[in-house]
Design a protein around this motif. Structure first.
Motif, mmCIF file in Angstrom:
data_model
loop_
_atom_site.group_PDB
_atom_site.id
_atom_site.type_symbol
_atom_site.label_atom_id
_atom_site.label_comp_id
_atom_site.label_asym_id
_atom_site.label_seq_id
_atom_site.Cartn_x
_atom_site.Cartn_y
_atom_site.Cartn_z
ATOM 1 N N PRO A 286 -15.832 -20.482 130.766
ATOM 2 C CA PRO A 286 -16.763 -20.260 129.772
ATOM 3 C C PRO A 286 -15.914 -20.122 128.604
ATOM 4 N N ILE A 287 -16.394 -20.440 127.291
ATOM 5 C CA ILE A 287 -16.160 -20.127 125.937
ATOM 6 C C ILE A 287 -16.712 -18.846 125.478
ATOM 7 N N ALA A 288 -17.620 -18.298 125.919
ATOM 8 C CA ALA A 288 -18.418 -17.203 125.429
ATOM 9 C C ALA A 288 -19.091 -16.367 126.755
ATOM 10 N N PRO A 289 -19.095 -15.193 126.841
ATOM 11 C CA PRO A 289 -19.857 -14.535 127.646
ATOM 12 C C PRO A 289 -21.116 -15.015 128.035
ATOM 13 N N ASN A 290 -21.609 -15.033 129.380
ATOM 14 C CA ASN A 290 -22.752 -15.744 129.593
ATOM 15 C C ASN A 290 -23.974 -14.742 129.873
ATOM 16 N N ASP A 291 -23.844 -13.814 128.447
ATOM 17 C CA ASP A 291 -24.782 -12.555 128.267
ATOM 18 C C ASP A 291 -26.164 -12.804 127.462
ATOM 19 N N THR A 292 -26.189 -14.008 126.745
ATOM 20 C CA THR A 292 -27.083 -14.186 125.940
ATOM 21 C C THR A 292 -27.576 -15.698 126.057
ATOM 22 N N PRO A 293 -29.001 -15.758 125.561
ATOM 23 C CA PRO A 293 -29.328 -17.475 125.768
ATOM 24 C C PRO A 293 -28.385 -18.176 124.888
ATOM 25 N N ALA A 294 -27.854 -17.852 123.637
ATOM 26 C CA ALA A 294 -27.237 -18.620 122.850
ATOM 27 C C ALA A 294 -25.752 -18.737 123.370
ATOM 28 N N ASN A 295 -25.024 -17.839 124.050
ATOM 29 C CA ASN A 295 -23.813 -17.924 124.709
ATOM 30 C C ASN A 295 -24.035 -19.049 125.784
ATOM 31 N N LYS A 296 -25.102 -18.750 126.413
ATOM 32 C CA LYS A 296 -25.226 -19.759 127.836
ATOM 33 C C LYS A 296 -25.268 -20.965 127.319
ATOM 34 N N GLN A 297 -25.986 -21.508 126.172
ATOM 35 C CA GLN A 297 -26.045 -22.527 125.759
ATOM 36 C C GLN A 297 -24.738 -23.141 125.270
ATOM 37 N N ALA A 298 -23.855 -22.216 124.693
ATOM 38 C CA ALA A 298 -22.488 -22.700 124.267
ATOM 39 C C ALA A 298 -21.547 -23.347 125.567
ATOM 40 N N ASN A 299 -21.966 -22.302 126.392
ATOM 41 C CA ASN A 299 -21.254 -22.971 127.774
ATOM 42 C C ASN A 299 -21.587 -24.057 128.473
ATOM 43 N N ARG A 300 -22.867 -24.395 128.269
ATOM 44 C CA ARG A 300 -23.402 -25.777 128.854
ATOM 45 C C ARG A 300 -22.876 -26.840 127.876
ATOM 46 N N ARG A 301 -21.752 -27.361 127.980
ATOM 47 C CA ARG A 301 -21.217 -28.347 127.412
ATOM 48 C C ARG A 301 -20.413 -29.466 127.739
ATOM 49 N N ILE A 302 -20.104 -30.488 127.106
ATOM 50 C CA ILE A 302 -19.188 -31.712 127.450
ATOM 51 C C ILE A 302 -18.170 -31.418 126.455
ATOM 52 N N ALA A 303 -16.646 -31.426 127.068
ATOM 53 C CA ALA A 303 -15.654 -31.475 126.434
ATOM 54 C C ALA A 303 -15.025 -32.413 126.755
ATOM 55 N N PHE A 304 -13.820 -32.621 125.766
ATOM 56 C CA PHE A 304 -13.033 -34.101 125.830
ATOM 57 C C PHE A 304 -11.377 -33.468 125.854
ATOM 58 N N SER A 305 -10.518 -34.111 126.615
ATOM 59 C CA SER A 305 -9.139 -34.142 126.501
ATOM 60 C C SER A 305 -8.498 -35.270 126.751
ATOM 61 N N LEU A 306 -7.278 -35.099 126.295
ATOM 62 C CA LEU A 306 -6.508 -36.572 126.521
ATOM 63 C C LEU A 306 -5.860 -36.406 127.689
ATOM 64 N N ALA A 307 -6.016 -37.831 128.550
ATOM 65 C CA ALA A 307 -5.287 -37.728 129.685
ATOM 66 C C ALA A 307 -3.955 -37.939 129.847
ATOM 67 N N GLU A 308 -2.968 -37.095 130.570
ATOM 68 C CA GLU A 308 -1.827 -37.461 130.652
ATOM 69 C C GLU A 308 -1.192 -38.707 130.950
#
Length: 309
Positions: A286-308
């Motif tokens: 998680p990138i935020a505590p799962n304690d509010t609707p806004a924080n839960k929405q932030a945690n439901r996400r698609i992120a990206f990184s470079l493959a090694e």
């Protein structure tokens, strides 16, 4: 023994020839007791100008002094660094807590790690803020102050970006105190920075409890495919994340399915499948505590990184 002629002897000989050339044919021989001038002429604006009829004596112009590059110190009193996907990181000290808060607001980052020390110039905050703004224009970079001089190094996105950063530093009132070493970012650095900025907006949305991408996310997927087309040689991890609602194993499976759905949408937009890897992390990062609707929405996400490689 061969005779050696120094530059001083040569200059004196030339001067003597010039002097003799100016003597009329009917003139008497000069008095040996009188010194012969090295050059006949007038002084104008600090320079010797030959009299009419007197041959000019060529004198080499003095060479311009060569500036000695400043040696970058191993440590700084104050520094800030930037890497793709991470906020600016501060280190060292500033002259006051107010300066720390101000620079933290300029960088949009936590500056509470900065200590307070004496010996900083009175106008420290002004060039520091300018340096942080220039740092924000780099894909990766470092800003440092050693107590007297400033350093900015890193990689910019494209030549226009590099010119913008170096131009900003050159326009500062304290530009003579700065050393800027700015290169061009690699394809991978450019790609990662664009992906991180895109992911921070969280524009790819899914129907509740499923891996079906909403129709409102099509424009965001088009934008994402455009970024990936700029770096065709870079492989990407597409990472799915969820909030903590529901069973942990179900969340893990859902995160994988959502990452796979984004990969499929990108392939439909012309991105080669071999460049894309779907990864699911469930609720584990998680990138935020799962304690509010806004924080839960932030945690439901698609992120990206470079493959090694």
């Amino acid at each position: 023994m061969p005779m050696r002629l120094s530059i001083h002897h040569a200059m004196a000989s030339l001067a003597g020839l010039a002097c003799l050339a100016a003597i009329p044919a009917n003139a008497q021989a000069p008095d040996p007791a009188r010194p012969v001038p090295a050059f006949i002429g007038n002084v104008t604006d600090g320079a010797l100008v030959p009299l009419p009829g007197t041959p000019a004596l060529a004198v080499a112009a003095p060479e311009a002094p060569v500036a000695t590059p400043r040696e970058k110190p191993e440590t700084f009193l104050f520094s800030a660094s930037r890497t793709p996907g991470h906020p600016v990181e501060f280190a060292g000290s500033v002259p006051s807590p107010e300066a720390a808060r101000f620079l933290g607001s300029v960088a949009g980052a936590d500056a509470s790690v900065l200590g307070v020390a004496q010996g900083f110039p009175a106008d420290f905050a002004t060039p520091a803020a300018a340096g942080l703004r220039a740092l924000s224009g780099l894909a990766v970079g470092e800003l440092g102050f050693d107590g007297e001089y400033w350093w900015l190094s890193g990689d910019a996105i494209g030549e226009e970006g590099r010119d913008a950063v170096t131009g900003a530093i050159a326009s500062l009132r304290t530009a003579s105190l700065w050393t800027a070493e700015i290169g061009l970012a690699s394809e991978a650095e450019v790609c990662l920075q664009k992906l991180v900025a895109f992911a921070s907006r969280n524009d790819i949305l899914f129907q509740s409890g499923s891996a079906r991408i909403t129709d409102g996310s099509n424009a965001a997927l088009d934008e994402l495919a455009g970024y990936l087309a700029v770096c065709p040689n870079t492989a990407i991890h597409v990472e799915g994340h969820t909030d903590s609602d529901g069973a942990e194993d179900l969340n893990l499976a859902l995160s994988v399915s959502r990452a796979e759905a984004v990969v499929s949408a990108l392939v439909e937009r012309g991105i080669p499948l071999q460049r894309l890897y779907a990864v699911g992390y469930g609720e584990s990062l998680p990138i935020a505590p799962n304690d509010t609707p806004a924080n839960k929405q932030a945690n439901r996400r698609i992120a990206f990184s470079l493959a090694e490689n």
